[in-house]
Design an enzyme around this catalytic site. Structure first.
Site, PDB file in Angstrom:
ATOM      1  CB  SER A  19      -0.958  -0.184   1.194  1.00  0.00           C
ATOM      2  OG  SER A  19      -1.903   0.981   0.952  1.00  0.00           O
ATOM      3  CG  HIS A  46      -4.192  -0.919  -0.840  1.00  0.00           C
ATOM      4  ND1 HIS A  46      -3.840  -1.018   0.486  1.00  0.00           N
ATOM      5  CD2 HIS A  46      -4.772  -2.064  -1.333  1.00  0.00           C
ATOM      6  CE1 HIS A  46      -4.170  -2.151   0.917  1.00  0.00           C
ATOM      7  NE2 HIS A  46      -4.660  -2.684  -0.046  1.00  0.00           N
ATOM      8  CG  ASP A 139      -5.738  -5.355   2.523  1.00  0.00           C
ATOM      9  OD1 ASP A 139      -6.514  -6.288   2.798  1.00  0.00           O
ATOM     10  OD2 ASP A 139      -5.519  -5.051   1.326  1.00  0.00           O
TER      11      ASP A 139
END
Length: 199
Positions: A19, A46, A139
């Site tokens: 991310s 992401h 996540d």
């Protein structure tokens, strides 16, 4: 050693999640692979879903691997990195076919590392490797637990050296990590695992 205990046939797939700070981490990680990597790579980074991403082009110039945006129903092939498109979950079936989904966000994100890892765990069991890199949030932690529960192997970027420690820390706290390594050591570790059962 996980590669000998869990994967008598050799590993079949690597799934990577990143991310915040991930673009630079991925450039360094993927740049450590040769074009003949014997497994496919499934990648969740992401990204802002409001914009088309230039990440495939950015990574293509920094690695010998082929970088592609994942396409629904496409079959994964060795030596290719499949990037989840912005705003779509990426999953894989046991026959190696990818599925793109617009289902609900998970932990406020889509694509979700958890969903990718869980699908990889179900499809490949002990032949799967999951890797969590820099990022905020949690996540990937649930997903690496699924990978471990199915006999797969988990690598995590060391939170102490990650640009953003949230995702690596959550993955380590899950108890599923087999290897916690500085970013510069992960490519060599992955190569060693995927090549360990090949001639």
């Amino acid at each position: 050693m996980p590669s000998e205990q869990h994967a008598p046939e050799g590993y079949a797939v690597v799934a990577i999640a990143a991310s915040a700070g991930g673009v630079q981490a991925l450039i360094r990680l993927l740049g450590g692979f040769d074009a003949d990597l014997p497994v496919p790579v499934l990648l969740v980074q992401h990204l802002d879903p409001r914009h088309r991403t230039a990440l495939p082009q950015v990574l293509t110039h920094r690695t010998k691997l082929t970088i592609k945006l994942a396409e629904d129903r496409d079959r994964i092939q060795p030596g290719i990195v499949y990037l989840a498109p912005p705003g779509r979950h990426l999953l894989v079936k046991s026959n190696g076919t990818m599925v793109l989904s617009d289902s609900e966000v998970v932990h406020f994100v889509r694509p979700s590392a958890d969903l990718l890892f869980e699908s990889v765990a179900e499809a490949y069991g002990p032949r799967a490797i999951a890797c969590v890199l820099t990022g905020t949030g949690v996540d990937g932690a649930r997903g690496v637990a699924a990978i471990k529960a199915h006999g797969g192997t988990v690598l995590v970027e060391d939170p102490k050296t990650a640009q953003f420690a949230g995702m690596p820390t959550a993955a380590v706290k899950s108890g599923a990590a087999d290897h916690v390594l500085p970013l510069e050591e992960i490519a060599a570790a992955l190569r060693g695992l995927v090549e360990s059962k090949r001639q």
